[in-house]
Write a protein that holds these residues in place. Structure first.
Motif: not given
Length: 360
Positions: A42, A44, A76, A111, A113, A116
């Motif tokens: 995931e 960002a 994100r 953020l 996730g 990043t």
């Protein structure tokens, strides 16, 4: 320097930086982020520092581009903290701007996730006055740094070794970009082993791509303040190279046949050169001297859907402006975004990068 110092450290932040401007940071991010997403990571994205100039007047332009290209939700995304220009520098120097950018950076990049990805400034030093240079951002965020180097046969080694000294344990490795195709093998067999032996892992070796270095005819119109004489509906054509038509027509035809997706600059009175250019891989004709072409040239260009531009400039000035446009290329068009995603995604060792980041 010890190779792989960051191995085993679980990292929340990857700072993608470069040794100089226009090295390919955004393209690299698009490629590796898309591959990471495919593997379930995931992502960002944030860009703390943006240089404000004529080609980049919208501070959040790259953030919006990444949001769209990578389908990232707003939560994100980290918007720019600083738009660098002369006024902001003066404000900092004179004590008007007393913002604690280190704290602002920490607070703004919490953020969601797994990872990043932070896009660095134009070079390793940009943002130093505001405590936002590459090494400072990496230290503040406890980030690993992926360095993008635009290949230069004489300076790439020096730039990368110097960067490694500056970044120390923060440096995960590098991507070497924009390598002429006839140099790729020598980079793989000489430069890459040398860097690896000196503790700089090479995650990607990416050959030069004409499309990524291209500009649209519309961008040339804007830069040249040109008058569009025909086919204003085709200003989205991509120009990959520049040719100058200042020779006899036989030499010009042979010269133009070696080009690809060209902008051809020639005098408004050179109908023979203009016609020769129209019969080759030309995306637009740029006529200097503010002279109108012959009607049959306009008719032929209309049929071939090739825009003709007229400028009230001499050839040398016109060429200088176009060269600057090529030097300030940005990822904006969908065709470029897709190309960058595929090119860098296919030429970067994602699994090795994941291992270095410590992402499970």
């Amino acid at each position: 320097m010890t190779k792989g110092k960051c191995v085993g450290m679980a990292m929340k932040y990857l700072l993608v930086a470069s040794t100089e401007a226009c090295s390919g940071k955004s393209a690299t991010i698009l490629g590796i982020a898309a591959r990471l997403q495919e593997k379930g990571v995931e992502i960002a994205y944030a860009q703390p520092v943006v240089t404000v100039n004529a080609t980049n007047s919208h501070l959040d332009g790259d953030v919006r581009l990444m949001a769209q290209a990578l389908a990232l939700p707003s939560e994100r995304l980290g918007l720019p903290l600083l738009g660098l220009d002369a006024n902001r520098t003066i404000e900092r120097l004179t004590g008007v701007d007393l913002q604690d950018y280190t704290k602002l950076l920490k607070d703004s990049l919490q953020l969601p996730g797994n990872l990043t990805i932070v896009e660095g400034g134009a070079n390793l030093h940009e943002g130093s006055l505001f405590d936002l240079a590459t090494a400072q951002v990496a230290e503040t965020l406890n980030a690993g740094v992926l360095l993008v180097n635009r290949y230069h046969p004489l300076s790439s080694v020096d730039l990368l070794l110097s960067a490694a000294e500056q970044l120390g344990k923060r440096l995960l490795g590098c991507v070497i970009n924009d390598i002429p195709r006839d140099r790729v093998d020598s980079v793989q067999t000489s430069l890459v082993p040398f860097l690896e032996q000196h503790g700089i892992p090479v995650f990607g070796v990416v050959h030069r791509n004409g499309l990524l270095r291209s500009v649209t005819v519309k961008q040339l119109v804007e830069q040249l303040k040109a008058e569009v004489l025909c086919r204003p509906d085709r200003l989205d054509l991509m120009v990959e190279s520049l040719s100058i038509g200042a020779m006899n027509v036989n030499s010009a035809l042979e010269y133009f046949r070696r080009g690809n997706n060209m902008a051809v600059v020639t005098g408004g009175d050179r109908a023979d050169i203009q016609l020769a250019a129209l019969e080759t891989s030309t995306q637009c004709l740029i006529l200097t001297g503010h002279l109108s072409p012959q009607p049959f040239i306009l008719s032929r260009a209309e049929d071939l859907e090739i825009p003709i531009l007229s400028v009230d400039l001499d050839t040398l000035t016109t060429v200088e402006i176009i060269d600057r446009a090529f030097g300030q290329v940005r990822l904006q068009e969908t065709i470029k975004i897709n190309c960058a995603r595929e090119l860098f995604g296919n030429h970067c060792e994602i699994d090795r990068l994941i291992s270095m980041l410590g992402i499970e």
